[in-house]
Design a protein around this motif. Structure first.
Motif, PDB file in Angstrom:
ATOM      1  N   ARG A 163      10.073   5.393   3.878  1.00 28.87           N
ATOM      2  CA  ARG A 163       8.868   4.788   4.423  1.00 28.87           C
ATOM      3  C   ARG A 163       7.708   5.067   3.474  1.00 28.87           C
ATOM      4  O   ARG A 163       7.177   6.170   3.440  1.00 28.87           O
ATOM      5  N   VAL A 164       7.339   4.046   2.741  1.00 31.57           N
ATOM      6  CA  VAL A 164       6.242   4.196   1.793  1.00 31.57           C
ATOM      7  C   VAL A 164       4.926   4.268   2.572  1.00 31.57           C
ATOM      8  O   VAL A 164       4.752   3.528   3.544  1.00 31.57           O
ATOM      9  N   PRO A 165       4.019   5.157   2.174  1.00 30.28           N
ATOM     10  CA  PRO A 165       2.756   5.267   2.901  1.00 30.28           C
ATOM     11  C   PRO A 165       2.019   3.927   2.962  1.00 30.28           C
ATOM     12  O   PRO A 165       2.021   3.165   1.996  1.00 30.28           O
ATOM     13  N   ASN A 166       1.401   3.696   4.111  1.00 30.65           N
ATOM     14  CA  ASN A 166       0.715   2.432   4.341  1.00 30.65           C
ATOM     15  C   ASN A 166      -0.351   2.133   3.300  1.00 30.65           C
ATOM     16  O   ASN A 166      -0.518   0.989   2.888  1.00 30.65           O
ATOM     17  N   TYR A 167      -1.068   3.169   2.871  1.00 32.87           N
ATOM     18  CA  TYR A 167      -2.158   2.916   1.933  1.00 32.87           C
ATOM     19  C   TYR A 167      -1.633   2.335   0.617  1.00 32.87           C
ATOM     20  O   TYR A 167      -2.287   1.512  -0.013  1.00 32.87           O
ATOM     21  N   LEU A 168      -0.422   2.761   0.243  1.00 31.46           N
ATOM     22  CA  LEU A 168       0.158   2.222  -0.985  1.00 31.46           C
ATOM     23  C   LEU A 168       0.599   0.774  -0.778  1.00 31.46           C
ATOM     24  O   LEU A 168       0.370  -0.082  -1.636  1.00 31.46           O
ATOM     25  N   VAL A 169       1.215   0.508   0.363  1.00 32.78           N
ATOM     26  CA  VAL A 169       1.659  -0.860   0.663  1.00 32.78           C
ATOM     27  C   VAL A 169       0.453  -1.802   0.708  1.00 32.78           C
ATOM     28  O   VAL A 169       0.474  -2.897   0.129  1.00 32.78           O
ATOM     29  N   GLU A 170      -0.616  -1.354   1.356  1.00 34.68           N
ATOM     30  CA  GLU A 170      -1.812  -2.194   1.458  1.00 34.68           C
ATOM     31  C   GLU A 170      -2.436  -2.411   0.077  1.00 34.68           C
ATOM     32  O   GLU A 170      -2.932  -3.502  -0.228  1.00 34.68           O
ATOM     33  N   ALA A 171      -2.413  -1.374  -0.742  1.00 33.80           N
ATOM     34  CA  ALA A 171      -2.979  -1.514  -2.097  1.00 33.80           C
ATOM     35  C   ALA A 171      -2.183  -2.532  -2.899  1.00 33.80           C
ATOM     36  O   ALA A 171      -2.760  -3.341  -3.646  1.00 33.80           O
ATOM     37  N   ILE A 172      -0.875  -2.524  -2.737  1.00 30.02           N
ATOM     38  CA  ILE A 172      -0.038  -3.499  -3.439  1.00 30.02           C
ATOM     39  C   ILE A 172      -0.341  -4.906  -2.930  1.00 30.02           C
ATOM     40  O   ILE A 172      -0.507  -5.839  -3.717  1.00 30.02           O
ATOM     41  N   LYS A 173      -0.425  -5.039  -1.623  1.00 28.79           N
ATOM     42  CA  LYS A 173      -0.727  -6.364  -1.062  1.00 28.79           C
ATOM     43  C   LYS A 173      -2.061  -6.886  -1.600  1.00 28.79           C
ATOM     44  O   LYS A 173      -2.186  -8.066  -1.930  1.00 28.79           O
ATOM     45  N   ASP A 174      -3.034  -5.992  -1.670  1.00 30.20           N
ATOM     46  CA  ASP A 174      -4.366  -6.398  -2.154  1.00 30.20           C
ATOM     47  C   ASP A 174      -4.295  -6.936  -3.578  1.00 30.20           C
ATOM     48  O   ASP A 174      -4.849  -7.993  -3.878  1.00 30.20           O
ATOM     49  N   LEU A 214      -1.614  -3.034 -11.515  1.00 30.84           N
ATOM     50  CA  LEU A 214      -0.207  -3.227 -11.141  1.00 30.84           C
ATOM     51  C   LEU A 214       0.637  -2.053 -11.641  1.00 30.84           C
ATOM     52  O   LEU A 214       1.468  -1.512 -10.908  1.00 30.84           O
ATOM     53  N   LEU A 215       0.404  -1.684 -12.898  1.00 31.41           N
ATOM     54  CA  LEU A 215       1.169  -0.567 -13.468  1.00 31.41           C
ATOM     55  C   LEU A 215       0.860   0.730 -12.727  1.00 31.41           C
ATOM     56  O   LEU A 215       1.772   1.512 -12.420  1.00 31.41           O
ATOM     57  N   SER A 216      -0.401   0.940 -12.426  1.00 30.39           N
ATOM     58  CA  SER A 216      -0.795   2.155 -11.723  1.00 30.39           C
ATOM     59  C   SER A 216      -0.103   2.239 -10.357  1.00 30.39           C
ATOM     60  O   SER A 216       0.398   3.299  -9.969  1.00 30.39           O
ATOM     61  N   LEU A 217      -0.048   1.123  -9.649  1.00 28.47           N
ATOM     62  CA  LEU A 217       0.609   1.109  -8.338  1.00 28.47           C
ATOM     63  C   LEU A 217       2.105   1.370  -8.471  1.00 28.47           C
ATOM     64  O   LEU A 217       2.696   2.102  -7.672  1.00 28.47           O
ATOM     65  N   LEU A 218       2.689   0.748  -9.486  1.00 31.15           N
ATOM     66  CA  LEU A 218       4.122   0.949  -9.702  1.00 31.15           C
ATOM     67  C   LEU A 218       4.414   2.430  -9.979  1.00 31.15           C
ATOM     68  O   LEU A 218       5.378   3.002  -9.448  1.00 31.15           O
ATOM     69  N   LYS A 219       3.566   3.048 -10.803  1.00 32.70           N
ATOM     70  CA  LYS A 219       3.769   4.462 -11.123  1.00 32.70           C
ATOM     71  C   LYS A 219       3.559   5.340  -9.897  1.00 32.70           C
ATOM     72  O   LYS A 219       4.289   6.308  -9.678  1.00 32.70           O
TER      73      LYS A 219
END
Lengths: 104, 170
Positions: free
Chosen positions: A85-96, B92-97
């Motif tokens: 379960r990836v933390p929500n803040y990371l998922v939201e950051a990716i979506k953004d 993108l790279l930062s998020l991936l890392k």
């Protein structure tokens, strides 16, 4: 979904450019931007990176479609079907950032 | 930097303690400048220009991708979608890392390592397990650790197996 030029993108150091799948010149470091010249600033007043930094930028740019594709696949299929379960803040950051790239 | 150091050494030799304070200040400033210059160097390898990057346009067409103070690249035949993707690349790279560092057993982790290595041009560094996450890897049973390292099974599968093994018997 971004409508970018299909990957692979390739950094061609001989020409200081990143090419698209069919060898099209997507972006380049033109003569006036050429590193290691006496001109450290371009005509916008911005500094021109040194050669090694320019190459690092080029590698990152060439990898950008793959990174995007990977993040899209993670969000769409890999993470939902995973036990992790990836933390929500990371998922939201990716979506953004994916929204930013697709312009939506 | 070298000039400052050289001058200060001479001054130390000829003017003693009072100058020494000035020298200390100069050296401290020099070290700070040097540290600023090294901000995007990791392990001696120059990293990309720090983000955020943005697209600058002329008459609505992408013209350059720029950072706050540097020109990143000149747009040739790249479309606006390409330019936007390029401008987002550091993020993108930062998020991936961050994802990979959060847990190296994450799905597609192997692919992540490869892409990070490609983007950074440093395969061995990208492939190493972050120190703060080693506890997780190290706490895997030896047979799963071996499986992950040898890529015999996917990292996600190793995580599932670990969950199964550590689940209390009902």
């Amino acid at each position: 979904m971004s409508l970018h030029t299909p990957s692979p993108w390739v950094y061609v150091s001989d020409f200081a450019e990143v090419q698209g799948a069919e060898g099209t010149r997507l972006v380049a470091w033109t003569a006036w931007m050429a590193p290691n010249t006496s001109n450290r600033f371009d005509n916008t007043g911005l500094e021109v990176p040194e050669w090694d930094e320019m190459e690092a930028n080029a590698r990152l740019i060439a990898a950008a479609p793959k990174i995007l594709n990977l993040l899209e696949r993670l969000l769409d299929t890999a993470l939902p079907s995973s036990t992790l379960r990836v933390p929500n803040y990371l998922v939201e950051a990716i979506k953004d950032v994916l929204r930013e790239v697709s312009g939506t | 930097m070298t000039t400052i150091a050289s001058v200060t050494i001479d001054e130390i030799k000829h003017q003693g303690v009072i100058v020494d304070r000035r020298i200390q200040l100069l050296l401290a400033c020099g070290a700070a400048v040097l540290a600023m210059d090294e901000t995007h160097r990791e392990g001696g390898v120059v990293s990309h220009t720090p983000g955020p990057w943005r697209v600058s346009t002329v008459d609505g067409d992408p013209w350059e991708v720029q950072s706050k103070d540097r020109t990143i690249v000149n747009v040739e035949s790249a479309t606006m979608a390409d330019a936007c993707l390029i401008a987002a690349a550091p993020e993108l790279l930062s998020l991936l890392k961050r994802l990979w560092e959060w847990d190296h057993l994450i799905p597609l982790g192997g692919e992540m390592k490869d892409v990070i290595a490609k983007a950074e041009g440093s395969g061995s560094q990208a492939a190493s397990i972050p120190q703060e996450k080693r506890w997780h890897f190290d706490t895997l049973p030896p047979h799963l650790r071996a499986e992950v390292e040898l890529h015999g099974i996917s990292e996600d599968e190793a995580a599932r197996l670990l969950d199964d093994e550590t689940e209390p018997a009902s």
